[in-house]
Design a protein around this motif. Structure first.
Motif, PDB file in Angstrom:
ATOM      1  N   PHE A  53       3.597  -0.226   0.110  1.00 37.06           N
ATOM      2  CA  PHE A  53       3.608   0.774  -0.961  1.00 37.06           C
ATOM      3  C   PHE A  53       2.295   1.543  -0.874  1.00 37.06           C
ATOM      4  N   GLN A  54       2.385   2.838  -0.590  1.00 35.43           N
ATOM      5  CA  GLN A  54       1.188   3.674  -0.482  1.00 35.43           C
ATOM      6  C   GLN A  54       1.095   4.573  -1.700  1.00 35.43           C
ATOM      7  N   ASN A  55      -0.035   4.503  -2.385  1.00 34.70           N
ATOM      8  CA  ASN A  55      -0.239   5.265  -3.616  1.00 34.70           C
ATOM      9  C   ASN A  55      -1.370   6.271  -3.399  1.00 34.70           C
ATOM     10  N   HIS A  56      -1.036   7.563  -3.378  1.00 34.27           N
ATOM     11  CA  HIS A  56      -2.047   8.608  -3.229  1.00 34.27           C
ATOM     12  C   HIS A  56      -2.502   9.161  -4.584  1.00 34.27           C
ATOM     13  N   GLU A  57      -1.901   8.649  -5.656  1.00 33.46           N
ATOM     14  CA  GLU A  57      -2.199   9.190  -6.988  1.00 33.46           C
ATOM     15  C   GLU A  57      -3.339   8.413  -7.649  1.00 33.46           C
ATOM     16  N   ASN A  58      -3.770   8.912  -8.818  1.00 35.08           N
ATOM     17  CA  ASN A  58      -4.902   8.276  -9.496  1.00 35.08           C
ATOM     18  C   ASN A  58      -4.447   7.395 -10.654  1.00 35.08           C
ATOM     19  N   ILE A  59      -3.191   6.921 -10.601  1.00 32.63           N
ATOM     20  CA  ILE A  59      -2.699   5.982 -11.609  1.00 32.63           C
ATOM     21  C   ILE A  59      -2.335   4.665 -10.921  1.00 32.63           C
ATOM     22  N   VAL A  60      -2.309   3.588 -11.708  1.00 29.57           N
ATOM     23  CA  VAL A  60      -1.798   2.312 -11.197  1.00 29.57           C
ATOM     24  C   VAL A  60      -0.280   2.365 -11.227  1.00 29.57           C
ATOM     25  N   GLN A  61       0.330   2.041 -10.113  1.00 31.71           N
ATOM     26  CA  GLN A  61       1.791   1.970 -10.054  1.00 31.71           C
ATOM     27  C   GLN A  61       2.232   0.518 -10.119  1.00 31.71           C
ATOM     28  N   SER A  62       3.480   0.313 -10.512  1.00 27.04           N
ATOM     29  CA  SER A  62       4.051  -1.025 -10.542  1.00 27.04           C
ATOM     30  C   SER A  62       5.454  -0.932  -9.946  1.00 27.04           C
ATOM     31  N   TRP A  63       5.741  -1.777  -8.946  1.00 23.54           N
ATOM     32  CA  TRP A  63       7.020  -1.719  -8.223  1.00 23.54           C
ATOM     33  C   TRP A  63       7.754  -3.046  -8.322  1.00 23.54           C
ATOM     34  N   HIS A  64       9.061  -2.941  -8.527  1.00 17.58           N
ATOM     35  CA  HIS A  64       9.918  -4.122  -8.691  1.00 17.58           C
ATOM     36  C   HIS A  64      11.092  -4.033  -7.723  1.00 17.58           C
ATOM     37  N   ILE A  65      11.490  -5.183  -7.188  1.00 20.04           N
ATOM     38  CA  ILE A  65      12.692  -5.258  -6.354  1.00 20.04           C
ATOM     39  C   ILE A  65      13.642  -6.270  -6.983  1.00 20.04           C
ATOM     40  N   ASP A  66      14.847  -5.829  -7.329  1.00 18.37           N
ATOM     41  CA  ASP A  66      15.865  -6.743  -7.844  1.00 18.37           C
ATOM     42  C   ASP A  66      16.359  -7.648  -6.716  1.00 18.37           C
ATOM     43  N   GLY A  67      16.791  -8.862  -7.088  1.00 17.75           N
ATOM     44  CA  GLY A  67      17.428  -9.749  -6.120  1.00 17.75           C
ATOM     45  C   GLY A  67      16.476 -10.578  -5.288  1.00 17.75           C
ATOM     46  N   TYR A  68      15.170 -10.338  -5.416  1.00 17.36           N
ATOM     47  CA  TYR A  68      14.219 -10.964  -4.505  1.00 17.36           C
ATOM     48  C   TYR A  68      12.910 -11.343  -5.175  1.00 17.36           C
ATOM     49  N   ASN A  69      12.250 -12.365  -4.613  1.00 15.51           N
ATOM     50  CA  ASN A  69      10.810 -12.498  -4.712  1.00 15.51           C
ATOM     51  C   ASN A  69      10.230 -12.117  -3.356  1.00 15.51           C
ATOM     52  N   PHE A  70       8.973 -11.701  -3.335  1.00 17.12           N
ATOM     53  CA  PHE A  70       8.328 -11.302  -2.081  1.00 17.12           C
ATOM     54  C   PHE A  70       6.886 -11.795  -2.110  1.00 17.12           C
ATOM     55  N   TRP A  71       6.302 -11.924  -0.925  1.00 13.44           N
ATOM     56  CA  TRP A  71       4.901 -12.352  -0.825  1.00 13.44           C
ATOM     57  C   TRP A  71       4.000 -11.124  -0.828  1.00 13.44           C
ATOM     58  N   VAL A  72       3.040 -11.096  -1.757  1.00 15.68           N
ATOM     59  CA  VAL A  72       2.092  -9.985  -1.831  1.00 15.68           C
ATOM     60  C   VAL A  72       0.946 -10.330  -0.866  1.00 15.68           C
ATOM     61  N   VAL A  73       1.068  -9.838   0.369  1.00 11.32           N
ATOM     62  CA  VAL A  73       0.152 -10.304   1.420  1.00 11.32           C
ATOM     63  C   VAL A  73      -1.162  -9.526   1.468  1.00 11.32           C
ATOM     64  N   GLY A  74      -1.185  -8.309   0.895  1.00 17.00           N
ATOM     65  CA  GLY A  74      -2.436  -7.555   0.939  1.00 17.00           C
ATOM     66  C   GLY A  74      -2.439  -6.392  -0.020  1.00 17.00           C
ATOM     67  N   MET A  75      -3.645  -6.035  -0.473  1.00 12.72           N
ATOM     68  CA  MET A  75      -3.821  -4.800  -1.254  1.00 12.72           C
ATOM     69  C   MET A  75      -5.266  -4.363  -1.098  1.00 12.72           C
ATOM     70  N   ASN A  76      -5.440  -3.041  -0.960  1.00  5.00           N
ATOM     71  CA  ASN A  76      -6.802  -2.525  -0.815  1.00  5.00           C
ATOM     72  C   ASN A  76      -6.787  -1.018  -1.036  1.00  5.00           C
ATOM     73  N   GLY A  77      -7.982  -0.447  -1.129  1.00  3.26           N
ATOM     74  CA  GLY A  77      -8.124   0.994  -1.314  1.00  3.26           C
ATOM     75  C   GLY A  77      -7.874   1.749  -0.019  1.00  3.26           C
ATOM     76  N   GLY A  78      -7.605   3.051  -0.149  1.00  3.28           N
ATOM     77  CA  GLY A  78      -7.445   3.913   1.021  1.00  3.28           C
ATOM     78  C   GLY A  78      -6.020   3.952   1.532  1.00  3.28           C
ATOM     79  N   VAL A  79      -5.882   4.338   2.785  1.00  2.00           N
ATOM     80  CA  VAL A  79      -4.564   4.505   3.409  1.00  2.00           C
ATOM     81  C   VAL A  79      -4.303   3.321   4.336  1.00  2.00           C
ATOM     82  N   TRP A  80      -3.113   2.729   4.202  1.00  4.51           N
ATOM     83  CA  TRP A  80      -2.734   1.597   5.052  1.00  4.51           C
ATOM     84  C   TRP A  80      -2.589   2.059   6.502  1.00  4.51           C
ATOM     85  N   THR A  81      -3.087   1.242   7.425  1.00  4.03           N
ATOM     86  CA  THR A  81      -2.838   1.434   8.861  1.00  4.03           C
ATOM     87  C   THR A  81      -2.449   0.072   9.427  1.00  4.03           C
ATOM     88  N   PRO A  82      -1.901   0.025  10.649  1.00  2.00           N
ATOM     89  CA  PRO A  82      -1.575  -1.292  11.240  1.00  2.00           C
ATOM     90  C   PRO A  82      -2.774  -2.245  11.279  1.00  2.00           C
TER      91      PRO A  82
END
Length: 527
Positions: free
Chosen positions: A410-439
């Motif tokens: 999930f890439q957020n370019h905005e200046n608000i905190v976003q919150s994302w939900h997926i029905d049907g699943y749990n998922f592992w939150v493996v990373g979060m950090n500032g800036g743009v995600w790269t491999p």
């Protein structure tokens, strides 16, 4: 109304709910609220792992109504998910019986109305799924177990809010914060000195992240959306919209009353609401200043989020340790990058994911899929990666293979905190950090004890990465929990598909399924 019947199979619990409008006064002015059996918030659902929940919902509103079950995975059964992409709304004056099984789940969740903007009128309540008696729980039985539903709130009627959005405008900021349906000083929790209690805190609000704290008391985190966590102690806890946390609080203070404080995070104007922690032998009312919390500090919240990790040795819904599934050793079969955006379409405010702003079809997508009704949606109508193009309207459905193991960024370019939900699943939150995600960002992933949950925050101008094991066939809603954004298109459906079409992988359509749109007149199955 509620009853339980035990058989050799998993027990059945029966609920009968009547959904009505009624006068409520949460912020001191009369409003039209959605009540369940006359209650606001609605009644708690108590259950045990693998229970079958038979919930007969009578819609006594003058408009269609649906309930969705935030965090209940509906294993092999997305027909019961209660969002418009899977389930026909209950017409006025009619009823529908949900048949849910809380298969292989424990933990704290909530239900809410999913049609239109009804969530802004109430109709929500807590869900708790207890461990089976022989499964060890990594803490002693608490003296009591409280549901704490917190959320931002508008004084305006939900239909008025919806019409503002329908006209293409943004909503103003909410008017206040509720704790269990009450404004400031309304909610109270009675406890006994020296004992330890469990508080199940869910943010059932419409947009704001909230900070929760109890004057003079520490909170020990024990569970997040079905995962037993490492038991870290916090003085306050950020709960982003759509999220649920369980904490243990020991009543180790002198016998008096204490403030419970809930306030908005990352907002220009801080809204605060208070409740009361009442010692049963209290000699004094609440006193002193309301305890302050963090306001706009992002690093504070990010560091707290990273500290929330899975207890690898504790049992989950089954006796085997939660750490026995080594998610970090599984090869990723696909990477999906989701970028949210805001903009105008035809002069009206819209929100999008990978440039697509979701519009509902005339028929629930799951029903169109089952009856093979063409022209309702197209698999692949949303791309795996951001397109960078202008926002456009479509009924966005992304295809995915059953038993795939995927990475979602999930890439957020905005200046608000976003919150994302997926029905049907749990998922592992493996990373979060500032800036743009790269491999290269994968080098900082937690591949050992990341928390497994169903709703994650994405900080401003930041990214969050999750791993998902696609083990649940169905049509699953992926959405922003910022409710106006969800309503104006910031959502899509993930169609997890198995070509085998076996009942081992997915249950057949419920016999009592409501049929609407182009599915009207079709037949479910013979009774």
């Amino acid at each position: 109304m509620f009853a339980i019947v035990a058989r050799a199979e998993s027990p059945y619990r029966f609920f009968t709910w009547n959904v009505t409008y009624g006068d409520i006064y949460p912020l001191g002015v009369r409003q039209q609220g959605i009540l369940i059996n006359g209650q606001f918030p609605g009644p708690d659902i108590y259950s045990v792992t693998n229970d079958n929940l038979i919930i007969n919902v009578h819609n006594s509103l003058p408009e269609p109504f649906l309930i969705s079950w935030n965090g209940v995975q509906q294993r092999r059964n997305s027909y019961e998910d209660g969002v418009y992409g899977t389930t026909c709304p209950i017409p006025p004056g009619k009823n529908f019986t949900y048949i849910l099984q809380v298969k292989d789940q424990i933990g704290s969740y909530f239900y809410f109305p999913s049609v239109g903007f009804q969530k802004a009128a109430g109709g929500f309540g807590g869900i708790r799924i207890l461990s089976r008696p022989l499964i060890p729980v990594p803490f002693p039985e608490p003296a009591g177990d409280f549901t704490v539903l917190i959320g931002d709130w508008y004084k305006a009627n939900h239909n008025k809010l919806k019409s503002v959005l329908d006209r293409g405008h943004r909503l103003p900021s909410p008017d206040g914060i509720l704790i269990n349906g009450h404004g400031s000083n309304g909610a109270s929790f009675t406890v006994e000195q020296g004992k330890t209690y469990r508080f199940r805190i869910s943010n059932v609000g419409l947009q704001h992240s909230l900070n929760f704290r109890i004057q003079g008391h520490k909170m020990k985190l024990v569970e997040v959306e079905g995962t037993h966590t490492i038991q870290t102690t916090y003085s306050s806890l950020d709960v982003h919209v759509g999220q649920s946390y369980s904490v243990l609080v020991t009543m180790d203070q002198p016998p008096q009353d204490f403030y419970i404080a809930v306030s908005t995070r990352f907002t220009n104007k801080v809204l605060t609401s208070t409740g009361t922690l009442h010692y049963s032998n209290s000699a004094h009312p609440v006193s002193g200043p309301v305890p302050g919390g963090p306001t706009t500090q992002i690093d504070w919240s990010l560091n707290q989020a990273r500290s929330i990790r899975t207890n690898l040795t504790a049992s989950g819904p089954r006796p085997n340790p939660q750490g026995s599934y080594h998610y970090g050793l599984i090869n990723i079969s696909r990477t999906i990058k989701l970028e949210s955006s805001a903009g105008q379409v035809n002069g009206k405010q819209r929100y999008a994911v990978n440039s697509v702003s979701f519009i509902p079809a005339d028929t629930p997508l799951k029903l169109a899929d089952y009856f093979k009704i063409g022209g309702v949606f197209r698999v692949g109508s949303i791309q795996d990666q951001p397109t960078g193009g202008n926002i456009y309207l479509d009924t966005s459905v992304m295809g995915a293979d059953f038993r795939g193991f995927i990475e979602i960024v999930f890439q957020n370019h905005e200046n608000i905190v976003q919150s994302w939900h997926i029905d049907g699943y749990n998922f592992w939150v493996v990373g979060m950090n500032g800036g743009v995600w790269t491999p290269a960002s994968r080098n900082e992933y937690n591949l050992r004890d990341a928390v497994s949950r169903c709703t994650t925050q994405v900080y401003p101008k930041s990214w969050t990465a999750i791993y998902v094991a696609l083990d649940n066939v169905g049509m699953w809603n992926v959405r922003s929990e910022f409710w106006a954004r969800q309503y104006l298109g910031q959502q899509f459906y993930l169609r997890v598909y198995s070509p085998v079409e076996s009942i081992r992988d997915e249950y057949p359509i419920p016999k009592n399924a409501l049929l609407c749109g182009r599915a009207k007149g079709k037949h479910t199955r013979s009774l």
